[in-house]
Write an enzyme that holds these catalytic residues in place. Structure first.
Site, short mmCIF file in Angstrom:
data_model
loop_
_atom_site.label_atom_id
_atom_site.label_comp_id
_atom_site.label_asym_id
_atom_site.label_seq_id
_atom_site.Cartn_x
_atom_site.Cartn_y
_atom_site.Cartn_z
N LYS B 76 0.85 -1.20 0.00
CA LYS B 76 0.00 0.00 0.00
C LYS B 76 0.88 1.24 0.00
CE LYS B 76 -3.98 1.86 2.66
NZ LYS B 76 -4.80 1.63 3.87
N SER B 171 -9.63 1.57 3.26
CA SER B 171 -8.84 2.34 2.30
C SER B 171 -7.80 1.53 1.54
CB SER B 171 -8.12 3.47 3.05
OG SER B 171 -7.22 2.93 4.00
N SER B 195 -9.65 -0.73 7.46
CA SER B 195 -9.16 -0.45 6.11
C SER B 195 -8.57 -1.64 5.39
CB SER B 195 -8.11 0.67 6.15
OG SER B 195 -8.76 1.91 6.16
#
Lengths: 557, 526
Positions: B76, B171, B195
Site C-alpha cells: 500500500k 482504504s 481499512s
C-alpha cells in the site's frame, strides 16, 4: 564567563520600595529609571539591591515581587532524546539530523536510556520524588524549526516532582554571612529541543538548522519562591553547578545548554499575587538578574502609574537593557496537548519493585542511580569549610571555576602553608592571572606543585611574600623553571645576615638625614619611608618587620 | 500459475516449475492488462525484475531465503519504500521518495519477495471506498468477473456495464484489488478502523488485522498511531499466517511492539471445533445490515453449531458509542500527525513566499483534500484546551469501556467472535459517491473499528457470493495476541465454506497470450 555565585543582597526579604503618596519610585530618587517607556539606559536597572536597602517609610505601600523559573538544560548525551543522531555543539548545519529529527513520515520516537538516567539522577540530586510511571505528550505549534509541528514533552505526568534546590546569597554589602535559601522544584520533565531558525532579514529568508532538533532537554520548573534577580541568578548558578557535578548537562549558557525563562509578578504583601509576565530566553548569566529586576521595576512603575500588567511573553533586549513584548508569540497559544501515542508509559523501578529476571538493558533501577550520585556542590563546600576552616564564600569561589577546587586540593597536598593562605593565593593571585588572560584552570602555566613549592618558600621565610608575588609572575611567564631557581636567579631570598642589615640601615639613615629628622619630630610615617629605602637597598630581600625592628633600635639607641 | 495461493506458488518455485523471473513477468503483464482497475499507483517494474533476477540466482544455488523468495508482492502506498515514490495518494506527498524502508517492507524484501509496486488508497488512508485519492478510484475486479456479469445480464438489460463498476472498499482497496486480480500473491494494507478487512470483504480475499503491537508500524505513514496496524491481504488464511509469521515481532524502531519473542505461525488443520466457543455480539445486528449478509452470518453460526461448537450470544454493550468515539480519537491524532506536512522538509510546497505562515497555509490547502482538511479541523477542535476534557478525554474513557467489553466477553470463555465485516456487498461507484466520505466511513467501519480501539486481531474470511454474484465476508475477532488461534479457526471456516474463485477469464486470456506456457487457464480452477 560564569557569574559569581555569591550575589550581594541587602537585608530585607521583600522588595520594599519606599514611596510617598502617588509619587513614583522614579520621583523618589531611587536609582532606577524604569519609566513605563522602558527605554532608558541599561545602567539604570543595575544593582537593584540598593533600593531594598531603604527602609520603607511609614504609610508607604511595599511591593513584593515573585519570581519563578523554567530552566531548560540540554542533557549531556551522545545521541538525541528519541533518535540516534549525535549531539555536538557547533557542528556544520544539518549534519546531525536523522530521518526522525526531520520528521519524515512514518518515523517513530525511541527513548534514549541515557536521557532518562540523567533525568532520574538530576531528580534525585534535587530531592525530587521520582515518578515510577511518567508519560509523554505532544505540544503542538507551527514553527519552522519544529519539523513535526509538535514537541514531545511531559506535560501530564513528568518524570520527577516535588523537589527543592538550596542556594546561597550573601547579605550585606561587605563580605558577610552567606544565607541559604530554598526554592521548591515543582517538576523535572524530559522533552525535545527544537532546531534553530536563522532569519536573514536582508533576503527575507529563514534558514533552518536541525542539528539541535530532538536533543534531550531537562525542563526544571522552579516554584515562584524567589523575589529578585539576584536570587534567581544564584539559584540558576547553583543548579548549573549541580548539573555539572552530576554530568547530566554541561550547562554552559553561552552554548545554549542552559536557558532560562522567568515568570514575574509583583503585588502588595498580604494581597493576592499580581498578573505575571514571562520573560523568555534569558540565555546569559550576566543578563539574567538584570532582566528580572528590570521587569519587576517595570511592573511596579506600570501599576503605580495606574497601568495594568498584561499576561504576556516578553524578551530581554540586552542592548537597551529592558524587556519588550515578543511580537511573534502574540495572541494566546493553544498547544492542543495530546498523549504521545508512539511511546508507552515510561516505567522506572527501584530495587524492591524490579521485576525478577528483568533484562537490565530494558529497565532502569532508581536505587542503582542513587548509589552512583556524586558529591553535590553544597556538600563539597561544607566539607571545605569544616576541613580547612575557610570562609564559606571562599568555598563558593573555589567551586565556581571548573578545576579550581582540584587545583587548590593539589596545592594543599604539597604544602604546609595554612589552608586560608593557600585559598587566598589560589583565589586572588592565581585566579586573577587566569581571568586577566581569560584562561581556564586547565590552561594555567603554573602547576599546583609549583605554587605549593612557592608557598613553602614563604612558609620557611626563605622569601618575603612580596618577593613571592614576583616569583609567581616569573613562574607564569617562564614555564619550566622551579620557584627555587627563580629565587636564586633573581636573588630574592630573604637576608638572613643581621650584621649586613644593621649596616644597611645605618647607611640609609646617614644618607637621608632629613627623613630621620622628620621622624624625630614625631612624623610617624617617616619610618615607613625609611623601611622602604632599606628594602630597596636590599633589593626587596629583607623582611619589612625585621627592618623596622633594626631601625627603631638604632634610632632609640 | 498466478491463480495459485502463495504457498502453492512457493512450492512451484522450489520445484523449479517456474522461475522467479517468469513469475515476475507474468504478474507485470497482468498488472498492465488490469491497469484500468487503478490498483497500483506506482509499478516498480525495474526493481521487481532485479529482485527476481537475484532470487533466481539463489534458487539456482539452492539457497532460497524461504517461503517468500521470488514471490511477487504489493505494498500500500502509505508504507515508506526506499527509493520508490510513496504518495499516500495525496498531492502533499506526490514526488516524495523516502530514503528508508518501512520495517514490514524490509522484512518482506529480506525474505526475497519481489516488490511489484505501490497500491492505491484513499488519501492518507482516510476513507472506506478507495475512491478519495488523487489518482482516482480503484475498481473492484469483481465488477468484471463472470459471476457478477452473468447475474447482471439476468437482471438488467441494456445498462452500460463498464460505467457501473463497483468500489473495492477501503482504504486498502488497491491492495485488495491487486491480490483479488492475481497481480500479486500478497499485499500489505493498513488497518486503522477496518481499512484492510473492509476491502478484503468486498474483493473476496482474506484480510488480516493483527494484534496491535505484534507488527511494527515503523515506516507506515500514520493515520491514528494508537490504532494503526499493518494489514495483510492474501487469497487464503494459510498465506496470511505465513506473512504474519514473517512480519510479527519486536522492532527496536517501534516502541509499541511487544518484546516477547514471536514463533513462526504454523496453522494446524482443525478437525474438531467442539471445544470452541463462538460469540455472536448481539449489538452487531445493525438495522442497516443487509438481509443477505445477515443470513450468511447466521448460516455461519449454524455451521459452527452443527459441527459441535458452542455458539452463544454475547453483549458488547458500548458498541453504539464506538463510531463517535472513534471519530474523536481518529481526528485528534490525524490533526497531530498531519502537522508535519508543512512543505519545509519534504513534500509539496506552494509558491507563496510572503511569510512562513502564509506558506504553511497555502501548502496545506493545496496539498490535502477536503476529507483530510476536515479531519484536521475537527481534530484540532477536540484538542483545544476548552474541549479536551469533554471530547478527547471522554472518548478515551469510552475507548477503555469498549476495550473492556471485549475483555469481559473473552474472559467469559468465548474463544472468538463472529461478526459481519461489512453491512452489504460492494456498492457501485455511482451509488457510493452519493454520500460524503464522513458518512460512508461511519457506516462502513461499523463492525470493524471497535477492534482497532481494543487492539485485537481480526480477520475477514470470504464466505459466499451474494445473489448479485459479489463476495461477502465475515469477520472473526480474537483475543489480543492470540492471532494464531484466530487464524486457525478462520482456516477451518475457510475450508468449510469453499468460497468460489473469481472468474476473470476475459482478463486472464488476454494475459495468457503473453505467457509462454498458457498455464493461466487454470485460474478459475483450483
Amino acid at each position: 564567563m560564569a557569574a559569581p555565585v555569591l550575589r550581594w543582597l541587602c537585608p530585607g526579604r521583600c522588595w520594599a520600595f519606599a514611596r510617598i503618596g502617588g509619587c513614583s519610585c522614579h520621583g523618589r530618587g531611587v536609582p532606577t529609571a524604569s519609566t513605563s517607556s522602558g527605554k532608558r539606559g541599561q545602567s539604570s536597572v543595575a544593582r537593584q539591591s540598593l533600593i531594598t536597602a531603604q527602609e520603607p517609610r511609614k504609610g508607604d505601600r511595599e511591593w513584593a515581587a515573585v519570581v519563578g523559573l523554567e530552566i531548560h538544560a540540554q542533557i549531556s548525551s551522545n545521541s538525541k532524546l528519541f533518535s540516534g543522531s549525535q549531539v555536538h555543539f557547533a557542528a556544520p548545519p544539518n549534519s546531525l539530523v536523522s530521518f526522525f529529527d526531520a520528521s519524515l513520515p512514518g518515523t517513530l520516537p525511541v527513548l534514549n536510556r541515557r536521557c532518562v538516567e540523567a533525568a532520574v539522577m538530576t531528580g534525585l540530586a534535587l530531592d525530587c520524588r521520582i515518578n515510577k510511571k511518567s508519560l509523554f505528550d505532544r505540544k503542538h505549534y507551527f514553527y519552522a524549526d519544529l519539523p513535526a509541528g509538535y514537541q514531545i514533552t511531559q506535560q501530564r505526568l513528568p518524570i520527577a516532582v516535588d523537589g527543592s534546590l538550596a542556594y546561597s546569597v550573601c547579605v550585606g554589602k561587605k563580605l558577610g554571612q552567606a544565607v541559604t535559601r530554598t526554592v521548591r522544584v515543582r517538576q523535572i520533565q524530559l522533552e525535545q529541543d527544537s532546531g534553530k531558525s536563522l532569519h536573514d532579514d536582508l533576503r527575507s529568508q529563514t534558514l533552518v538548522d536541525l542539528n539541535r532538533a530532538g536533543v534531550g532537554l531537562l525542563e526544571v520548573v522552579l516554584e515562584p519562591d524567589m523575589s529578585c534577580g539576584e536570587e534567581a541568578a544564584a539559584a540558576v548558578r547553583e543548579l548549573q553547578l549541580i548539573l555539572q557535578a552530576l554530568g547530566t548537562s554541561r550547562a554552559i549558557m553561552a552554548e545554549g545548554q542552559l536557558r532560562v525563562d522567568a515568570n514575574i509578578s509583583v503585588h502588595h504583601p498580604g494581597e493576592p499575587l499580581g498578573v505575571r509576565t514571562e520573560v523568555k530566553n534569558l540565555n546569559s548569566a550576566r543578563f539574567l538578574a538584570r532582566a528580572i529586576d528590570y521587569e519587576i521595576q517595570r511592573q511596579i512603575s506600570e501599576l503605580e502609574n495606574g497601568g495594568e500588567i498584561l499576561n504576556e511573553t516578553r524578551s530581554f533586549d540586552y542592548k537597551l537593557g529592558c524587556t519588550v513584548p515578543m511580537r511573534d508569540k502574540e495572541g494566546k497559544q493553544d498547544y492542543r496537548f495530546m498523549p504521545e501515542p508512539n511511546l508507552p508509559p515510561l516505567l522506572l523501578y527501584d530495587s524492591a519493585s524490579l521485576p525478577a529476571g528483568a533484562d537490565p538493558q530494558q529497565v532502569i533501577n532508581i536505587d542503582r542511580i542513587r548509589e552512583q550520585l556524586p558529591e553535590l556542590p553544597s556538600v563539597t563546600r561544607e566539607k571545605l569549610v569544616r576541613r580547612y576552616g575557610m570562609l564559606p564564600e571562599h568555598s563558593f569561589a573555589l567551586l565556581n571555576e571548573v578545576g579550581l577546587l582540584e587545583f587548590f586540593q593539589n596545592v594543599m597536598k604539597e604544602t604546609r602553608a595554612e589552608p586560608k593562605k593557600v585559598a587566598s593565593w589560589v583565589l586572588n593571585t592565581f585566579l586573577g592571572f587566569l581571568k586577566q588572560q581569560n584562561l581556564a584552570v586547565s590552561e594555567s602555566p603554573v602547576t599546583p606543585s609549583a605554587l605549593a613549592e612557592l608557598l613553602n618558600l614563604v612558609e620557611r621565610k626563605a622569601i618575603s611574600s612580596s618577593a613571592a608575588k614576583q616569583v609567581f609572575e616569573e613562574l607564569w611567564r617562564s614555564e619550566g623553571k622551579t620557584p627555587a631557581q627563580i629565587v636564586a636567579e633573581k636573588q630574592l631570598e630573604l637576608m638572613q645576615d643581621d650584621e649586613a642589615l644593621e649596616q644597611l640601615c645605618r647607611a640609609t639613615m646617614e644618607a637621608h638625614p632629613q627623613v630621620v629628622m622628620d621622624l624625630k619630630k614625631g612624623n610617624p610615617r617617616a619610618i615607613n619611608k625609611l623601611i622602604g629605602l632599606v628594602r630597596k637597598a636590599t633589593l626587596g630581600r629583607a623582611d619589612p618587620t625585621a627592618i623596622k625592628e633594626v631601625l627603631e633600635r638604632q634610632l632609640s639607641g | 500459475m498466478l491463480g495459485r495461493t502463495l504457498r502453492e506458488v512457493s512450492a512451484a518455485l522450489k520445484q523449479g516449475q517456474i522461475t522467479p523471473t517468469e513469475l515476475c513477468q507474468k504478474c507485470l503483464s497482468l498488472i498492465k492488462k488490469t491497469k484500468f482497475l487503478n490498483a497500483y499507483i506506482t509499478v516498480s517494474e525495474e526493481v521487481a525484475l532485479k529482485q527476481a533476477e537475484e532470487s533466481e540466482k539463489r534458487y539456482k544455488k539452492g539457497r532460497s531465503l524461504g517461503d517468500l523468495d521470488g514471490i511477487p508482492i504489493a505494498v500500500k502506498d502509505n508504507f515508506s519504500t526506499s527509493g520508490i515514490e510513496t504518495t499516500c495518494a495525496s498531492n502533499m506527498l506526490k514526488g516524495y521518495v523516502p530514503p528508508y524502508n518501512a520495517t514490514v517492507v524490509q522484512k518482506l524484501l529480506d525474505q526475497g519477495a519481489l516488490l511489484m509496486g505501490k497500491t492505491n488508497l484513499d488519501e492518507f488512508a482516510m476513507g472506506s471506498g478507495s475512491t478519495d485519492g488523487i489518482f482516482g478510484p480503484v475498481k473492484n475486479p469483481w465488477s468484471f468477473s463472470e459471476q457478477y456479469r452473468k447475474k447482471r445480464k439476468q437482471k438488467s438489460h441494456g445498462e452500460k456495464e463498464d460505467s457501473d463498476w463497483l468500489i473495492t472498499g477501503g482504504s486498502s482497496g488497491g491492495s485488495a484489488a491487486a491480490v483479488s486480480a492475481f497481480t500479486c500473491f500478497t499485499a500489505l494494507g493498513s488497518d486503522t478502523g477496518g481499512s484492510t478487512r473492509n476491502p478484503a470483504a468486498h474483493c473476496g480475499v482474506v484480510g488480516l488485522k493483527p494484534s496491535y503491537g505484534l507488527v511494527s508500524r515503523h515506516g507506515l505513514i500514520p493515520l491514528v498511531n494508537s490504532m494503526d496496524v499493518p494489514g495483510i491481504l492474501t487469497r487464503c488464511v494459510d498465506d496470511a499466517a505465513i506473512v504474519l509469521g514473517i512480519l510479527a515481532g519486536h522492532d527496536p524502531k517501534d516502541s509499541t511492539t511487544v518484546q516477547d519473542p514471536v514463533k513462526p505461525f504454523v496453522l494446524p488443520s482443525l478437525t474438531d471445533v467442539s471445544k470452541l466457543c463462538v460469540g455472536i455480539p448481539k449489538e452487531y445486528l445493525a438495522p442497516e445490515l443487509s438481509s443477505e449478509v445477515r443470513s450468511l452470518w447466521s448460516k455461519a453460526a449454524n455451521l459452527f453449531e452443527s459441527e459441535g461448537a458452542k455458539v452463544i450470544e454475547v453483549s458488547l454493550p458500548h458498541t453504539s458509542f464506538s463510531i463517535v468515539c472513534y471519530h474523536v480519537l481518529c481526528t485528534s491524532e490525524v490533526a497531530s500527525n498531519m502537522a508535519r506536512f508543512d512543505g519545509l522538509e519534504y513534500g509539496h510546497r506552494c509558491d507563496v513566499g510572503v511569510s512562513t505562515e502564509a506558506m504553511y497555509a497555502a501548502t496545506r490547502r493545496e496539498g490535502f483534500n477536503d476529507v483530510v482538511r476536515g479531519r484536521i479541523l475537527s481534530g484540532n477542535f477536540f484538542l483545544l484546551k476548552e474541549n479536551y476534557e469533554n471530547y478527547f478525554v471522554k472518548a478515551q474513557k469510552v475507548r477503555r469501556l469498549i476495550a473492556n467489553d471485549f475483555v469481559n466477553v473473552f474472559n467469559s470463555g468465548v474463544d472468538v467472535l463472529l461478526t459481519p465485516t461489512t453491512l452489504s456487498e460492494a456498492a457501485p461507484y455511482t451509488e457510493f459517491i452519493k454520500e460524503d466520505n464522513r458518512t460512508r466511513s461511519a457506516q462502513d467501519d461499523i463492525f470493524t473499528q471497535a477492534v482497532n480501539m481494543a487492539g485485537l486481531p481480526a480477520v475477514n474470511v470470504p464466505m459466499a457470493l451474494s445473489s448479485q454474484g459479489l463476495p461477502i465476508g465475515l469477520q472473526f475477532i480474537g483475543r489480543a495476541f492470540c492471532d494464531q488461534q484466530l487464524l486457525t479457526i478462520a482456516k477451518w471456516f475457510e475450508k468449510q465454506v469453499q468460497f468460489p474463485i473469481i472468474q476473470l477469464q476475459e482478463l486472464m486470456e488476454d494475459c495468457s497470450s503473453v505467457s509462454e506456457n498458457g498455464k493461466l487457464a487454470s485460474v478459475s480452477l483450483k
